[in-house]
Write an enzyme that holds these catalytic residues in place. Structure first.
Site, PDB file in Angstrom:
ATOM      1  N   GLY A 149       0.710  -1.114   0.030  1.00  0.00           N
ATOM      2  CA  GLY A 149       0.005  -0.016   0.037  1.00  0.00           C
ATOM      3  C   GLY A 149       0.745   1.149   0.042  1.00  0.00           C
ATOM      4  N   CYS A 150       0.978   1.950   1.334  1.00  0.00           N
ATOM      5  CA  CYS A 150       1.661   3.142   1.234  1.00  0.00           C
ATOM      6  C   CYS A 150       3.098   2.973   0.944  1.00  0.00           C
ATOM      7  CB  CYS A 150       1.504   3.758   2.708  1.00  0.00           C
ATOM      8  SG  CYS A 150      -0.315   3.934   3.111  1.00  0.00           S
TER       9      CYS A 150
END
Length: 207
Positions: A149-150
């Site tokens: 994700g991030c």
């Protein structure tokens, strides 16, 4: 997997990425909420945090530019967005929320940038790119959560801004192993250098 790797190689993916000084370190979202399996954590994130402690110590000893990121939404949810629509629990991460605080063992020191964000990438809508450019950073070591994700979003943006991203593979973690492994493979093929912490530090010290 061997068949897939062969396809990537035939198509020219996965070329070696030359590392250049100066070096910076970005630690993505290693906050209490992502360290806690009851909130947003789990998987190999605790191990990745522990592995990042010596990495941060090394960065400080070498005088690297160091930046951290946190997810922080407004107290009144005025910045509620598509990310928080998909993951409504993200709105619990406020400025004064313990879940949004960086884990104590990686607490920022004076002179280290803390980026507040409401989307996956630490670059989008923040001053991180300009801050790194001001310090001349060419190679950006990346640690943090979550890999799929991030971390991945920040690595793609780092590449887009002309930085040579180096993902310390044992210093990034995810709540599930399959997306972690797939994301490391994908980043190495397209966007970044990927190697374990000690190998990365040896390569950077040799610059």
């Amino acid at each position: 997997m061997d068949r897939e790797v062969g396809t990537y190689r035939r198509q020219g993916f996965g070329a070696a990425l030359e590392l250049k000084a100066p070096v910076g370190l970005l630690i993505v979202d290693f906050v209490n909420g992502f360290a806690d399996p009851a909130v947003f954590g789990g998987g190999n994130i605790p191990r990745a945090i522990a592995c990042t402690v010596p990495l941060l110590q090394h960065a400080r000893a070498r005088g690297w530019a160091v930046a951290h990121s946190r997810i922080v939404y407004a107290d009144d949810d005025a910045d509620h967005n598509i990310f928080s629509l998909k993951v409504p629990g993200m709105l619990t991460l406020k400025e004064d929320s313990p879940a949004s605080a960086i884990v104590p063992e990686l607490a920022p020191q004076a002179g280290e940038l803390v980026v507040r964000k409401t989307v996956p990438s630490a670059f989008f809508g923040t001053g991180l790119s300009a801050w790194l450019a001001q310090r001349g950073v060419q190679t950006l070591v990346v640690a943090g959560a979550v890999t799929s994700g991030c971390v991945r979003a920040s690595v793609v943006d780092a590449m887009s801004y002309g930085l040579r991203a180096l993902v310390a593979s044992d210093c990034v973690g995810d709540r599930a192993q399959a997306p972690h492994d797939a994301s490391l493979f994908d980043m190495e093929q397209k966007y970044a250098a990927v190697m374990p912490r000690d190998q990365a530090l040896a390569a950077l010290d040799a610059l």
